[in-house]
Enzyme design. Structure first.
Site, PDB file in Angstrom:
ATOM      1  N   ASP A 172       0.876  -1.171   0.000  1.00 29.27           N
ATOM      2  CA  ASP A 172       0.000   0.000   0.000  1.00 29.27           C
ATOM      3  C   ASP A 172       0.915   1.224   0.000  1.00 29.27           C
ATOM      4  OD1 ASP A 172      -1.599   2.175   0.705  1.00 29.27           O
ATOM      5  OD2 ASP A 172      -2.928   0.958   1.949  1.00 29.27           O
ATOM      6  N   LYS A 197      -6.096  10.252  -1.489  1.00 29.35           N
ATOM      7  CA  LYS A 197      -5.112  10.980  -0.689  1.00 29.35           C
ATOM      8  C   LYS A 197      -4.172  11.779  -1.592  1.00 29.35           C
ATOM      9  CE  LYS A 197      -7.300   8.616   2.423  1.00 29.35           C
ATOM     10  NZ  LYS A 197      -6.902   7.304   2.925  1.00 29.35           N
TER      11      LYS A 197
HETATM   12  C1  PLP Z   1      -7.446   5.975   3.090  1.00 22.77           C
HETATM   13  C2  PLP Z   1      -6.586   4.789   2.974  1.00 22.77           C
HETATM   14  C3  PLP Z   1      -7.048   3.613   2.355  1.00 22.77           C
HETATM   15  C4  PLP Z   1      -8.492   3.445   1.874  1.00 22.77           C
HETATM   16  O1  PLP Z   1      -8.786   4.247   0.784  1.00 22.77           O
HETATM   17  P1  PLP Z   1     -10.237   4.916   0.491  1.00 22.77           P
HETATM   18  O2  PLP Z   1      -9.985   5.720  -0.734  1.00 22.77           O
HETATM   19  O3  PLP Z   1     -10.606   5.717   1.702  1.00 22.77           O
HETATM   20  O4  PLP Z   1     -11.203   3.789   0.269  1.00 22.77           O
HETATM   21  C5  PLP Z   1      -6.156   2.559   2.194  1.00 22.77           C
HETATM   22  N1  PLP Z   1      -4.870   2.652   2.642  1.00 22.77           N
HETATM   23  C6  PLP Z   1      -4.403   3.751   3.242  1.00 22.77           C
HETATM   24  C7  PLP Z   1      -2.985   3.791   3.705  1.00 22.77           C
HETATM   25  C8  PLP Z   1      -5.233   4.863   3.426  1.00 22.77           C
HETATM   26  O5  PLP Z   1      -4.746   5.949   4.052  1.00 22.77           O
END
Ligand code: PLP
Length: 357
Positions: A172, A197
């Site tokens: 991730d 983000k």
């Molecule tokens: C926000 C987030 C997610 C999930 O993404 P969404 O767009 O809110 O569904 C996954 N991994 C990390 C590290 C995040 O900060």
């Protein structure tokens, strides 16, 4: 569209601006226009709005070129996560670090229904992660830095160990972004993004993406996206691509701000601990009590008390206000998402709030 997926040829700041554009021909627009279409005149390649959209392809070409793989856009980071976890058979194991609470939530939900076995590990303890891997492991799921603990994982060592037991590795990369870390180059099989983000970067879009090295895995995931329909809207995707154009600039500025704030926060007597891995624009501070953390997040003018992260504006929150947050996260931990404002203004605002604690 021009093929800019040759990382050696152009540098990331150039790729972010130039990938995913129509050809340089008279009367072509410089940007792919928003196509609001649920269906297309039949007999061609497109057919239906759940299968493709020009904005998805432009976004995917750009993100793919930045990460060095083939990208696929999803309706959210969580939709991308669900699609990846669906690759795992019921009796196999997923080894996961202390990760985003939505990832942990999906794993716990699947485990409670007998659809996966989960082993939770501390990603900063390389030996412990390697010890948790065995031939039943289908996936190793890593975040580095972790959200919100801010620990770093030794990605090359963990990726190699997972491959030794035949497991695939998901990284991730929401926090670091391809500007600071390219996991596919380190051997990872899959990169996941909450494009909500940093990629989109303006706190106005919810979207996700997956990037893979192997084109046949891309075909499998594209098939599942077609089938399940976890697709983003054309307008959201257009906004995310617009955000991606300035990603390198925003990361450069926000990271410099974060490094300076980390240095100043270290010296403030109200701060017990600063967690800043020296990578990116995310950091965390630990205050003596949850009450102090709550007070800090409600005593500023510029810093907005809000969840999510990666926008041009600085935001922060006490993470344990969320019931699902891991118990390992201190009650007094405040996670800061540093924006691109002037760092002197950001510090003055934080300092006056800290001085009052
Ligand atoms: C926000 C987030 C997610 C999930 O993404 P969404 O767009 O809110 O569904 C996954 N991994 C990390 C590290 C995040 O900060």
């Amino acid at each position: 569209m021009a093929d800019l997926a040759k990382p050696a040829a152009l540098r990331p700041s150039t790729v972010a601006v130039h990938a995913g554009r129509p050809p340089h021909e008279p009367d072509q627009p410089l940007n792919v226009p928003i196509t609001m279409a649920s269906t297309y005149v039949g007999g061609g390649d497109k057919e239906y709005g759940r299968y493709t959209n020009d904005a998805w392809v432009a976004f995917e070409d750009t993100l793919g070129a930045l990460e060095g793989g083939k990208a696929l856009a999803f309706a959210s980071g969580q939709a991308a996560t669900a699609t990846l976890l669906d690759l795992v058979d019921a009796d196999s194991v997923v080894v996961a670090g202390q990760s985003y609470l939505g990832t942990a939530g999906q794993l716990a939900d699947r485990e409670s229904r007998g659809r996966v076995k989960t082993r939770l590990v501390d990603v900063s303890d390389t030996k412990a992660v390697i010890a948790a891997l065995d031939e039943d492991t289908a996936l190793l799921w890593l975040e580095s830095p972790t959200n919100p603990g801010m620990e770093l994982a030794d990605l090359p060592a963990l990726i190699a160990a997972a491959h030794d037991v035949g497991a695939r590795v998901v990284v991730d990369n929401t926090f670091a972004t391809p500007i600071l870390q390219r996991p596919l180059e380190l051997g990872a099989d899959i990169v996941l993004h909450s494009a909500t983000k940093y990629l989109a970067g303006h706190s106005d879009v919810v979207m996700g993406a997956v990037v893979v090295a192997d084109p046949s895995l891309w075909d499998v995931l594209k098939g599942r996206r077609d089938l399940y329909g976890a697709v983003p809207g054309p307008f959201e995707t257009w906004l995310a691509l617009r955000g991606l154009r300035t990603l390198p600039l925003r990361i450069e500025r926000a990271s410099a701000n974060a490094a300076e704030l980390a240095r100043r926060l270290e010296q403030h007597p109200a701060v017990t601990e600063v967690r800043y891995p020296g990578l990116g624009a995310m950091l965390a501070v630990v205050l003596a009590t949850p009450e102090q953390a709550e007070l800090l997040t409600h005593s500023t003018l510029l810093w907005v008390h809000a969840t999510s992260l990666g926008g041009v504006e600085s935001t922060f929150e006490r993470r344990r206000r969320w019931k699902g947050e891991a118990r390992e996260v201190p009650e007094g931990l405040v996670r800061l998402s540093v924006g691109i404002e002037d760092v002197a203004d950001l510090w003055a605002d934080l300092e006056q709030a800290l001085d009052r604690l």
